[in-house]
Design a protein around this motif. Structure first.
Motif, short mmCIF file in Angstrom:
data_model
loop_
_atom_site.label_atom_id
_atom_site.label_comp_id
_atom_site.label_asym_id
_atom_site.label_seq_id
_atom_site.Cartn_x
_atom_site.Cartn_y
_atom_site.Cartn_z
N MET A 47 0.83 -1.21 0.00
CA MET A 47 0.00 0.00 0.00
C MET A 47 0.87 1.26 0.00
O MET A 47 0.58 2.21 -0.72
N ARG A 50 2.20 1.72 -3.45
CA ARG A 50 1.15 2.24 -4.33
C ARG A 50 0.93 3.73 -4.11
O ARG A 50 0.76 4.50 -5.06
N LYS A 51 0.93 4.15 -2.86
CA LYS A 51 0.79 5.57 -2.55
C LYS A 51 1.92 6.37 -3.17
O LYS A 51 1.69 7.42 -3.76
N ASN A 54 1.44 6.89 -6.84
CA ASN A 54 0.39 7.83 -7.19
C ASN A 54 0.84 9.27 -7.00
O ASN A 54 0.74 10.08 -7.90
N PHE A 101 -11.35 8.97 -11.97
CA PHE A 101 -11.61 8.04 -10.88
C PHE A 101 -10.31 7.75 -10.15
O PHE A 101 -9.24 7.77 -10.75
N SER A 102 -10.40 7.44 -8.87
CA SER A 102 -9.23 7.03 -8.11
C SER A 102 -9.67 6.09 -7.00
O SER A 102 -10.76 6.25 -6.44
N GLN A 103 -8.83 5.12 -6.68
CA GLN A 103 -9.12 4.21 -5.57
C GLN A 103 -8.77 4.84 -4.23
O GLN A 103 -9.18 4.35 -3.19
N PHE A 104 -8.01 5.92 -4.26
CA PHE A 104 -7.60 6.59 -3.03
C PHE A 104 -8.36 7.89 -2.87
O PHE A 104 -8.27 8.78 -3.71
N LYS A 105 -9.08 8.03 -1.77
CA LYS A 105 -9.77 9.28 -1.49
C LYS A 105 -8.75 10.40 -1.32
O LYS A 105 -8.96 11.53 -1.76
#
Length: 114
Positions: A47, A50-51, A54, A101-105
């Motif tokens: 995670m 991934r952050k 991004n 779209f994004s999976q992370f708010k």
């Protein structure tokens, strides 16, 4: 209405992103190479990586460090945002509408600030 068009674009990491990615990965290298079945720690590493891919501001304490040395750091600390900046200018001038779209708010919060 024209058909939806999806284009996948791969981008490399900025030099700052590469540094943080390497640091995150190496800090947990011993765990990554163990034959352990405890998954949550590995999941947390994934995670964090991934952050980092991004946007650097998603990595804890990175925003403060990057803002000190990089002007316009919101854009130039992530190749995804650099590409998005260029694409949005082009698409806007051509009259296109864009939905992101994004999976992370947290990533949506960064886009809102952008």
């Amino acid at each position: 209405m024209p058909k939806k068009k999806e284009v996948l674009i791969q981008v490399e990491l900025t030099s700052y992103q590469r540094r943080y990615y390497k640091a995150i990965f190496e800090r947990n290298r011993d765990f990554l190479y163990q034959n352990s079945k405890s998954g949550p720690q590995l999941s947390n590493i994934t995670m964090e990586l991934r952050k980092c891919c991004n946007h650097l501001f998603l990595v804890k304490n990175a925003e403060r460090e990057v803002r000190k040395v990089l002007p316009n750091s919101l854009i130039y600390s992530s190749t995804k945002i650099i590409l998005l900046d260029k694409l949005l200018h082009k698409l806007h001038s051509d009259g296109h509408k864009v939905l992101i779209f994004s999976q992370f708010k947290m990533m949506l919060d960064i886009l809102e600030e952008y």
